[in-house]
Motif scaffolding. Structure first.
Motif, PDB file in Angstrom:
ATOM      1  N   PRO A 289       0.828  -1.208   0.000  1.00 10.24           N
ATOM      2  CA  PRO A 289       0.000   0.000   0.000  1.00 10.24           C
ATOM      3  C   PRO A 289       0.860   1.255   0.000  1.00 10.24           C
ATOM      4  N   ALA A 290       0.258   2.373  -0.321  1.00 13.06           N
ATOM      5  CA  ALA A 290       0.962   3.651  -0.262  1.00 13.06           C
ATOM      6  C   ALA A 290       0.930   4.194   1.161  1.00 13.06           C
ATOM      7  N   GLY A 291       1.685   5.278   1.387  1.00 11.93           N
ATOM      8  CA  GLY A 291       1.673   5.945   2.675  1.00 11.93           C
ATOM      9  C   GLY A 291       2.399   5.188   3.768  1.00 11.93           C
ATOM     10  N   GLU A 292       2.076   5.538   5.012  1.00 18.80           N
ATOM     11  CA  GLU A 292       2.757   4.942   6.153  1.00 18.80           C
ATOM     12  C   GLU A 292       2.554   3.435   6.225  1.00 18.80           C
ATOM     13  N   ALA A 293       1.411   2.971   5.767  1.00 25.64           N
ATOM     14  CA  ALA A 293       1.105   1.541   5.830  1.00 25.64           C
ATOM     15  C   ALA A 293       2.096   0.706   5.018  1.00 25.64           C
ATOM     16  N   GLY A 294       2.626   1.302   3.959  1.00 27.64           N
ATOM     17  CA  GLY A 294       3.565   0.556   3.114  1.00 27.64           C
ATOM     18  C   GLY A 294       5.020   0.849   3.390  1.00 27.64           C
ATOM     19  N   GLU A 295       5.280   1.780   4.323  1.00 26.88           N
ATOM     20  CA  GLU A 295       6.657   2.194   4.572  1.00 26.88           C
ATOM     21  C   GLU A 295       7.507   1.051   5.123  1.00 26.88           C
ATOM     22  N   ARG A 296       6.910   0.251   5.991  1.00 23.79           N
ATOM     23  CA  ARG A 296       7.661  -0.879   6.551  1.00 23.79           C
ATOM     24  C   ARG A 296       8.033  -1.881   5.471  1.00 23.79           C
ATOM     25  N   ARG A 297       7.155  -2.054   4.506  1.00 26.67           N
ATOM     26  CA  ARG A 297       7.455  -2.986   3.405  1.00 26.67           C
ATOM     27  C   ARG A 297       8.664  -2.506   2.619  1.00 26.67           C
ATOM     28  N   LEU A 298       8.761  -1.193   2.398  1.00 31.38           N
ATOM     29  CA  LEU A 298       9.913  -0.658   1.681  1.00 31.38           C
ATOM     30  C   LEU A 298      11.199  -0.930   2.456  1.00 31.38           C
ATOM     31  N   THR A 299      11.129  -0.794   3.772  1.00 31.43           N
ATOM     32  CA  THR A 299      12.296  -1.104   4.613  1.00 31.43           C
ATOM     33  C   THR A 299      12.642  -2.575   4.512  1.00 31.43           C
ATOM     34  N   ASP A 300      11.628  -3.444   4.593  1.00 30.32           N
ATOM     35  CA  ASP A 300      11.858  -4.893   4.495  1.00 30.32           C
ATOM     36  C   ASP A 300      12.448  -5.281   3.143  1.00 30.32           C
ATOM     37  N   HIS A 301      12.091  -4.522   2.114  1.00 31.68           N
ATOM     38  CA  HIS A 301      12.600  -4.822   0.771  1.00 31.68           C
ATOM     39  C   HIS A 301      14.020  -4.300   0.547  1.00 31.68           C
TER      40      HIS A 301
ATOM     41  N   GLU B  51       9.802   9.380 -17.332  1.00 29.33           N
ATOM     42  CA  GLU B  51      10.421  10.517 -16.644  1.00 29.33           C
ATOM     43  C   GLU B  51      10.547  10.253 -15.148  1.00 29.33           C
ATOM     44  N   GLN B  52       9.505   9.668 -14.555  1.00 24.02           N
ATOM     45  CA  GLN B  52       9.552   9.348 -13.125  1.00 24.02           C
ATOM     46  C   GLN B  52      10.619   8.295 -12.826  1.00 24.02           C
ATOM     47  N   VAL B  53      10.683   7.287 -13.669  1.00 22.18           N
ATOM     48  CA  VAL B  53      11.700   6.241 -13.480  1.00 22.18           C
ATOM     49  C   VAL B  53      13.093   6.834 -13.618  1.00 22.18           C
ATOM     50  N   ASP B  54      13.277   7.710 -14.570  1.00 22.74           N
ATOM     51  CA  ASP B  54      14.579   8.337 -14.765  1.00 22.74           C
ATOM     52  C   ASP B  54      14.963   9.186 -13.557  1.00 22.74           C
ATOM     53  N   GLY B  55      13.991   9.860 -12.948  1.00 26.17           N
ATOM     54  CA  GLY B  55      14.263  10.638 -11.753  1.00 26.17           C
ATOM     55  C   GLY B  55      14.706   9.752 -10.597  1.00 26.17           C
ATOM     56  N   ILE B  56      14.048   8.604 -10.435  1.00 28.98           N
ATOM     57  CA  ILE B  56      14.424   7.646  -9.397  1.00 28.98           C
ATOM     58  C   ILE B  56      15.824   7.089  -9.679  1.00 28.98           C
ATOM     59  N   ARG B  57      16.105   6.829 -10.935  1.00 28.98           N
ATOM     60  CA  ARG B  57      17.422   6.317 -11.332  1.00 28.98           C
ATOM     61  C   ARG B  57      18.524   7.312 -10.960  1.00 28.98           C
ATOM     62  N   ARG B  58      18.280   8.594 -11.215  1.00 26.82           N
ATOM     63  CA  ARG B  58      19.275   9.625 -10.905  1.00 26.82           C
ATOM     64  C   ARG B  58      19.493   9.758  -9.400  1.00 26.82           C
ATOM     65  N   MET B  59      18.421   9.686  -8.625  1.00 30.80           N
ATOM     66  CA  MET B  59      18.553   9.774  -7.172  1.00 30.80           C
ATOM     67  C   MET B  59      19.395   8.618  -6.623  1.00 30.80           C
TER      68      MET B  59
ATOM     69  N   LEU C 165       8.568   6.706  -3.133  1.00 27.71           N
ATOM     70  CA  LEU C 165       7.803   5.480  -3.323  1.00 27.71           C
ATOM     71  C   LEU C 165       6.645   5.331  -2.338  1.00 27.71           C
ATOM     72  N   THR C 166       6.707   6.025  -1.198  1.00 25.95           N
ATOM     73  CA  THR C 166       5.571   5.958  -0.274  1.00 25.95           C
ATOM     74  C   THR C 166       4.338   6.668  -0.833  1.00 25.95           C
ATOM     75  N   THR C 167       4.527   7.466  -1.867  1.00 19.12           N
ATOM     76  CA  THR C 167       3.391   8.184  -2.456  1.00 19.12           C
ATOM     77  C   THR C 167       2.596   7.313  -3.425  1.00 19.12           C
ATOM     78  N   VAL C 168       3.137   6.133  -3.760  1.00 20.35           N
ATOM     79  CA  VAL C 168       2.445   5.240  -4.699  1.00 20.35           C
ATOM     80  C   VAL C 168       2.361   3.844  -4.108  1.00 20.35           C
ATOM     81  N   THR C 169       1.414   3.061  -4.576  1.00 21.58           N
ATOM     82  CA  THR C 169       1.322   1.663  -4.169  1.00 21.58           C
ATOM     83  C   THR C 169       2.356   0.830  -4.943  1.00 21.58           C
ATOM     84  N   GLY C 170       2.535  -0.400  -4.506  1.00 18.92           N
ATOM     85  CA  GLY C 170       3.436  -1.282  -5.232  1.00 18.92           C
ATOM     86  C   GLY C 170       2.974  -1.501  -6.659  1.00 18.92           C
ATOM     87  N   ARG C 171       1.676  -1.563  -6.849  1.00 24.64           N
ATOM     88  CA  ARG C 171       1.155  -1.740  -8.210  1.00 24.64           C
ATOM     89  C   ARG C 171       1.430  -0.503  -9.060  1.00 24.64           C
TER      90      ARG C 171
END
Length: 285
Positions: free
Chosen positions: A142-154, A178-186, A164-170
C-alpha cells in the motif's frame, strides 16, 4: 532400472536436450536445445540425471524438456523428461519411477551453461518457498505509512522511500519514463558504483512477494532500473553478493531478459549452496 540405466549410458555417444516433455510429440520433430558430444559433458549429464533417490511414483505433469540418449549410429537408446525442480523421469510409461536428484540445483545450472534457455526460471517457485516470499491476502504494497515498513523490508534505499511511499506497489510498476529516470538519478547520486547499485537492486527485486508484486508491480520498476546497468556489473554483483534474495533477483531478471548463461554461472554457487543446505535439512528431519 539401475542396471538398465547403466547399460544405456554405457552405449551413449550423444546426449540431446530437446524441447517438450511427455506430450511433446515424436522426437524427430522437436527442436534440439543442446547437444552434448564430448565425454566430460556426457558424463556430467549422466551423473546429474541418475544420482538421487527413486520415488516409486510419478508426478502428474508432462514435464519438459527431454533428455535423449543416442548411440554411435544416432539411434535413440532412452529418453527422460525433466519434471519440476530436481526430478527426472526415465521412460516414465515403462518404469513409472521418478528420480529425485541428489543435487536439485545442479542440472538446470548445467543445462543453462550448455545453452538451454529458461533454466533459471525453474528456481522461481522453490526459491519462493525457501525464502517465504509467497504473497498473502495483500498482493501489492500500500501507499503511505502503511507501506513504509514494506519498503524497509525490501531493502529500498533511504533516498527513494519518500518518493515510493506516495504510490502503491502496483502503481510503482506503471510510473512514467520521466519518473523512473528521476528515481534512477537519485539512486545513482547516492550509490555511484554500478556494481554496488546492481547488488542493491537485485536484492530489492528478490525480496518482492511472488507473483504479483515481483512480476507486475514494483518488480517492473526495479527491472527498469537494472536495465540501465551494464550486464557485466549485474553479473559481478550476482557473483559477489551471494545471498538468497540476490539469487531470487537474478531469477526474476532472467525471466524478463535473455541470458546467454552468464547470469546462471554467476548465481550458480549461491543456488547450489542454498538447495544443498535445504536438502540436507530435509534429510535430517
Amino acid at each position: 532400472m539401475i542396471e538398465w540405466l547403466d547399460d544405456v549410458w554405457s552405449r551413449t555417444h550423444v546426449v540431446q536436450i530437446v524441447e517438450g516433455g511427455e506430450d511433446g510429440g515424436p522426437l524427430p520433430g522437436r527442436t534440439v536445445l543442446a547437444e552434448l558430444r564430448d565425454s566430460a559433458s556426457v558424463d556430467a549429464a549422466r551423473t546429474l540425471t541418475t544420482t538421487g533417490r527413486f520415488t516409486h511414483d510419478v508426478c502428474r505433469c508432462h514435464g519438459g524438456p527431454t533428455v535423449v540418449l543416442r548411440d554411435v549410429a544416432g539411434q535413440v537408446l532412452a529418453c527422460a523428461s525433466l519434471h519440476g525442480h530436481g526430478s527426472v523421469s526415465w521412460e516414465r510409461s515403462r518404469f513409472r519411477n521418478d528420480l529425485v536428484m541428489a543435487e536439485p540445483a545442479a542440472l538446470p545450472l548445467f543445462l543453462a551453461g550448455q545453452g538451454v534457455p529458461d533454466q533459471l526460471t525453474t528456481f522461481l517457485a522453490p526459491l519462493a518457498d525457501l525464502l517465504d516470499l509467497h504473497e498473502g491476502h495483500e498482493q501489492f504494497r500500500p501507499a503511505g505509512e502503511a507501506g513504509e515498513r514494506r519498503l524497509t523490508d525490501h531493502g529500498v534505499p533511504d533516498v527513494l522511500r519518500p518518493v515510493l511511499t506516495t504510490v502503491t506497489g502496483r502503481q510503482a510498476g506503471d510510473l512514467s519514463a520521466e519518473q523512473v529516470d528521476g528515481i534512477r538519478r537519485m539512486l545513482a547520486a547516492t550509490t555511484p558504483a554500478p556494481v554496488e547499485r546492481a547488488a542493491i537492486l537485485l536484492s530489492w527485486l528478490g525480496r518482492l512477494s511472488i507473483p504479483a508484486e515481483a512480476l507486475w508491480g514494483e518488480g517492473v520498476l526495479v527491472r527498469q532500473l537494472l536495465a540501465d546497468l551494464h550486464r557485466s556489473d549485474v553479473v559481478r554483483a550476482a557473483s559477489g553478493t551471494q545471498t538468497g534474495h540476490v539469487a531470487m533477483g537474478v531469477v526474476n531478471l532472467a525471466m524478463h531478459t535473455v541470458d546467454d548463461g552468464t547470469l546462471a554461472k554467476a548465481v550458480g554457487p549461491t543456488l547450489r549452496r542454498l538447495f544443498l543446505s535445504a536438502s540436507v535439512a530435509d534429510g535430517a528431519r
